[in-house]
Design a protein around this motif. Structure first.
Motif, PDB file in Angstrom:
ATOM      1  N   ILE A 194       0.839  -1.208   0.000  1.00 54.93           N
ATOM      2  CA  ILE A 194       0.000   0.000   0.000  1.00 54.93           C
ATOM      3  C   ILE A 194       0.868   1.250   0.000  1.00 54.93           C
ATOM      4  N   ALA A 195       2.130   1.097  -0.409  1.00 49.96           N
ATOM      5  CA  ALA A 195       3.021   2.253  -0.468  1.00 49.96           C
ATOM      6  C   ALA A 195       2.639   3.162  -1.623  1.00 49.96           C
ATOM      7  N   GLN A 196       2.969   4.439  -1.509  1.00 52.23           N
ATOM      8  CA  GLN A 196       2.733   5.376  -2.597  1.00 52.23           C
ATOM      9  C   GLN A 196       3.553   4.985  -3.821  1.00 52.23           C
ATOM     10  N   VAL A 197       3.093   5.452  -4.986  1.00 52.22           N
ATOM     11  CA  VAL A 197       3.756   5.081  -6.232  1.00 52.22           C
ATOM     12  C   VAL A 197       5.208   5.549  -6.234  1.00 52.22           C
ATOM     13  N   ASP A 198       5.450   6.762  -5.774  1.00 51.70           N
ATOM     14  CA  ASP A 198       6.800   7.322  -5.759  1.00 51.70           C
ATOM     15  C   ASP A 198       7.401   7.286  -4.351  1.00 51.70           C
ATOM     16  N   ALA A 199       7.089   6.240  -3.598  1.00 51.92           N
ATOM     17  CA  ALA A 199       7.568   6.145  -2.217  1.00 51.92           C
ATOM     18  C   ALA A 199       9.085   6.111  -2.150  1.00 51.92           C
ATOM     19  N   LEU A 200       9.718   5.413  -3.099  1.00 51.65           N
ATOM     20  CA  LEU A 200      11.173   5.307  -3.088  1.00 51.65           C
ATOM     21  C   LEU A 200      11.840   6.659  -3.309  1.00 51.65           C
ATOM     22  N   ASN A 201      11.179   7.540  -4.061  1.00 50.81           N
ATOM     23  CA  ASN A 201      11.733   8.884  -4.272  1.00 50.81           C
ATOM     24  C   ASN A 201      11.495   9.793  -3.074  1.00 50.81           C
ATOM     25  N   ILE A 202      10.415   9.563  -2.362  1.00 49.03           N
ATOM     26  CA  ILE A 202      10.086  10.411  -1.206  1.00 49.03           C
ATOM     27  C   ILE A 202      10.982  10.073  -0.019  1.00 49.03           C
ATOM     28  N   MET A 203      11.250   8.787   0.176  1.00 47.71           N
ATOM     29  CA  MET A 203      12.041   8.346   1.321  1.00 47.71           C
ATOM     30  C   MET A 203      13.493   8.799   1.169  1.00 47.71           C
ATOM     31  N   LYS A 204      14.043   9.383   2.229  1.00 47.25           N
ATOM     32  CA  LYS A 204      15.407   9.917   2.202  1.00 47.25           C
ATOM     33  C   LYS A 204      16.419   8.961   2.829  1.00 47.25           C
ATOM     34  N   ILE A 205      15.965   8.113   3.740  1.00 44.89           N
ATOM     35  CA  ILE A 205      16.876   7.208   4.442  1.00 44.89           C
ATOM     36  C   ILE A 205      17.076   5.959   3.579  1.00 44.89           C
ATOM     37  N   GLU A 206      18.299   5.677   3.244  1.00 46.09           N
ATOM     38  CA  GLU A 206      18.615   4.563   2.353  1.00 46.09           C
ATOM     39  C   GLU A 206      18.219   3.230   2.973  1.00 46.09           C
TER      40      GLU A 206
END
Length: 441
Positions: free
Chosen positions: A78-90
């Motif tokens: 249920i993550a947002q489509v661009d969740a990987l771009n929003i998240m800053k912590i690797e």
């Protein structure tokens, strides 16, 4: 659903609320609640369909069962489509990527104390900064007020001092900083309707009204201009306008009313998603009146019937309903759970059904189309016409002439072309109930 005894919508909300706790702990941005609920319900209905056919032993059914079972251990994403771009912590991004893999390697073992302390320190710094900023502004206001008061007292005459003594004791600098609120509420019904028609939000209305008042050289301290007051005024005026419309709708006891409804997906008033709304119109003595456009949780016949009946009770016209007009979908005309059948049960009497003639004619025209063209279609988008429409922009229309110019076509239509033109012209001069009739003519 079986444990807490709730329906599917309420159970879905409860499940998504509990699931989202873990996503928030993982610091992964998730989709809006309604999108998560729709995904969960789709998953549930897929399981229910397989459950109904569990005794079927065909190869196709077995393959569907195995495919569904293989997805049970996959991530309910249920993550947002661009969740990987929003998240800053690797580390959080790597965790989400690993969870999306088969068998979901990796897990959360507890709270990350390092990041938690870092967030607490950031929140503490922000709190201290806000307190310092407020204290600085307060000291500046007091100093400015005190300076203005001192200058006025030095420039005043003894006569002014006597007048001030007669008025009462002098105020402290902190008393002078108290803001004087306006008391002139100038939001009229016409102004509120203009805001609604132009889709202006309460915040934008504040900026517009302040700029307008300054252009008209009005004292802003005398006017009530703030978002909360404007919102409250608009709500009261909408409610008042709706009450006036309802009170002005006069019908006698002997008048017969036909109720029309048709569900539509419309943009929500708040948010960037669509909601299922049900426009309800009453026609009587050649006049039509919009009764309401309630929002529905689902488009089922039960929800539609309840919404229509509640609206009719609000307008006090339940005893005048004699006919129902709607399209021929199962949710409206179903013999068990159709909205028309349930409305008859709620009204406790037989009602005349008048299904939409357009939907009835569509069934006849579809059969004619299939016989003449040899193409079977179940919807309004016929593939051959759709391809022609998309290709039309590439056609050089200067190289073609109308079909009536063709000798063969002209010969076939020579006897009826004049009659067709006369028929179209005569009906164009009449009052047509729908604009698409005029467009066709």
């Amino acid at each position: 659903m079986r444990e807490v005894k709730l329906n599917i919508n309420e159970s879905s909300k409860l499940v998504i609320k509990e699931v989202s706790v873990f996503w928030q702990k993982a610091r992964i941005p998730i989709k809006a609640e309604q999108h998560c609920i729709s995904k969960l319900q789709k998953y549930y209905y897929e399981w229910r369909d397989l459950q109904k056919l569990q005794h079927r032993k065909t190869e196709t059914q077995q393959k569907k069962n195995e495919q569904f079972i293989s997805t049970l251990n996959d991530l309910f994403d249920i993550a947002q489509v661009d969740a990987l771009n929003i998240m800053k912590i690797e580390e959080d991004r790597s965790f989400l990527i690993s969870q999306r893999q088969k068998n979901r390697p990796g897990s959360m073992l507890g709270v990350d104390l390092k990041i938690t302390r870092k967030e607490e320190r950031a929140a503490e710094r922000l709190k201290v900064f806000e307190e310092n900023r407020k204290r600085t502004y307060s000291e500046m206001e007091i100093a400015t007020t005190f300076r203005d008061t001192t200058l006025l007292s030095d420039a005043s005459t003894s006569e002014d001092e006597e007048d001030m003594n007669q008025l009462g004791p002098s105020k402290s600098p902190t008393d002078c900083t108290k803001k004087v609120r306006g008391n002139t509420d100038f939001i009229t019904a016409k102004l509120a309707a203009a805001f609604d028609r132009c889709k202006i939000s309460d915040r934008d209305a504040v900026h517009i009204l302040i700029a307008t008042a300054e252009a008209l050289v009005k004292d802003l301290n005398e006017l009530v201009i703030n978002r909360t007051s404007i919102r409250r005024s608009r709500i009261c005026l909408r409610k008042e306008r709706a009450e006036n419309i309802r009170n002005n709708y006069k019908i006698s006891i002997d008048d017969s009313i036909t109720i029309h409804w048709d569900g539509k997906l419309l943009p929500a008033l708040t948010g960037k998603y669509n909601v299922d709304r049900l426009p309800i119109v009453a026609s009587c003595n050649g006049k039509e009146q919009l009764l309401g456009v309630p929002a529905l949780d689902t488009g089922t016949g039960v929800d539609q019937a309840n919404a229509i009946f509640q609206t009719l009770e609000d307008w006090c016209v339940t005893t005048n309903i004699q006919a129902l007009c709607c399209d021929t979908t199962a949710s409206n005309m179903g013999r068990i759970k159709g909205a028309s059948v349930l409305l008859e049960y709620l009204l406790q009497r037989n009602i005349l059904y008048m299904p939409c003639r357009h939907h009835i004619f569509e069934i006849v025209l579809r059969s004619v189309f299939e016989v003449k063209f040899g193409i079977t279609t179940s919807g309004p988008d016929v593939p051959i016409f759709k391809r022609f429409r998309e290709f039309w922009s590439n056609v050089n229309t200067t190289n073609f002439e109308p079909g009536i110019k063709n000798e063969y076509v002209e010969k076939l239509l020579h006897n009826v072309s004049t009659e067709i033109i006369k028929f179209c012209i005569s009906y164009l001069n009449k009052k047509l109930p729908r604009e698409d009739y005029r467009e066709l003519l």
